[in-house]
Design a protein around this motif. Structure first.
Motif, PDB file in Angstrom:
ATOM      1  N   ALA A 227       1.108  -1.102  -0.050  1.00 57.41           N
ATOM      2  CA  ALA A 227      -0.033  -0.024  -0.528  1.00 57.41           C
ATOM      3  C   ALA A 227       0.926   0.913  -0.375  1.00 57.41           C
ATOM      4  O   ALA A 227       0.334   2.128  -0.369  1.00 57.41           O
ATOM      5  N   ALA A 228       2.140   1.163  -0.158  1.00 55.40           N
ATOM      6  CA  ALA A 228       2.069   2.205   0.510  1.00 55.40           C
ATOM      7  C   ALA A 228       3.728   1.994  -0.387  1.00 55.40           C
ATOM      8  O   ALA A 228       5.332   2.480  -0.255  1.00 55.40           O
ATOM      9  N   ALA A 229       3.537   1.134  -1.756  1.00 55.05           N
ATOM     10  CA  ALA A 229       4.627   1.890  -2.730  1.00 55.05           C
ATOM     11  C   ALA A 229       6.227   1.789  -2.881  1.00 55.05           C
ATOM     12  O   ALA A 229       6.400   3.223  -2.356  1.00 55.05           O
ATOM     13  N   GLY A 230       6.648   0.647  -2.335  1.00 50.92           N
ATOM     14  CA  GLY A 230       8.526   0.685  -2.561  1.00 50.92           C
ATOM     15  C   GLY A 230       8.366   1.276  -1.341  1.00 50.92           C
ATOM     16  O   GLY A 230       9.273   1.576  -1.075  1.00 50.92           O
TER      17      GLY A 230
ATOM     18  N   LEU B 198       0.101  12.626  10.205  1.00 54.34           N
ATOM     19  CA  LEU B 198       0.517  11.769   8.818  1.00 54.34           C
ATOM     20  C   LEU B 198      -0.966  11.010   8.000  1.00 54.34           C
ATOM     21  O   LEU B 198      -1.148  10.418   9.118  1.00 54.34           O
ATOM     22  N   ASP B 199      -1.198  11.324   7.033  1.00 57.40           N
ATOM     23  CA  ASP B 199      -2.868  10.331   6.263  1.00 57.40           C
ATOM     24  C   ASP B 199      -1.710  10.124   6.046  1.00 57.40           C
ATOM     25  O   ASP B 199      -0.719   9.473   5.357  1.00 57.40           O
TER      26      ASP B 199
ATOM     27  N   ALA C 127       2.843   6.810   3.660  1.00 57.73           N
ATOM     28  CA  ALA C 127       3.801   6.146   2.461  1.00 57.73           C
ATOM     29  C   ALA C 127       4.789   7.328   2.627  1.00 57.73           C
ATOM     30  O   ALA C 127       6.063   6.451   1.969  1.00 57.73           O
ATOM     31  N   GLN C 128       4.694   8.062   2.194  1.00 54.73           N
ATOM     32  CA  GLN C 128       5.661   8.817   1.673  1.00 54.73           C
ATOM     33  C   GLN C 128       7.193   9.080   2.788  1.00 54.73           C
ATOM     34  O   GLN C 128       7.916   8.612   2.033  1.00 54.73           O
ATOM     35  N   GLY C 129       6.105   8.969   3.879  1.00 55.42           N
ATOM     36  CA  GLY C 129       7.246   9.175   4.645  1.00 55.42           C
ATOM     37  C   GLY C 129       8.645   7.507   4.565  1.00 55.42           C
ATOM     38  O   GLY C 129       9.630   7.612   4.993  1.00 55.42           O
TER      39      GLY C 129
END
Length: 87
Positions: free
Chosen positions: A23-26, A71-72, A77-79
């Motif tokens: 879900a958090a791509a990568g 963090l949403d 995911a960006q984190g």
């Protein structure tokens, strides 16, 4: 012989699950998913909750794009992506 299609379908499903992106791509597979990180289940991950992911608290401000102190899902995911780049 009639069970063969069922077994084949199960093997294909298992293979698809292994290949599906997270879900958090990568994101690292050892990091908890958003639901587990959001310990109080309020729909966001704050800095104290971010501590369950090694390194995320230290990079919290970089991941918090809108600077609201939370963090949403997208920011979480960006984190995780930031942590992957830093390794």
């Amino acid at each position: 012989m009639s069970a063969l299609p069922l077994v084949s379908a199960q093997v294909q499903q298992d293979a698809a699950k292994k290949e599906a992106p997270s879900a958090a791509a990568g994101a690292s597979t050892d990091a908890p998913d958003f639901e587990r990180a959001d310990r109080n289940k309020d729909g966001i991950v704050d800095k104290s909750e971010a501590g369950v992911v090694p390194g995320l608290s230290a990079n919290f401000e970089r991941a918090d794009r809108n600077k609201d102190g939370k963090l949403d899902r997208e920011e979480y995911a960006q984190g995780l992506r930031i942590l992957q780049v830093r390794r």
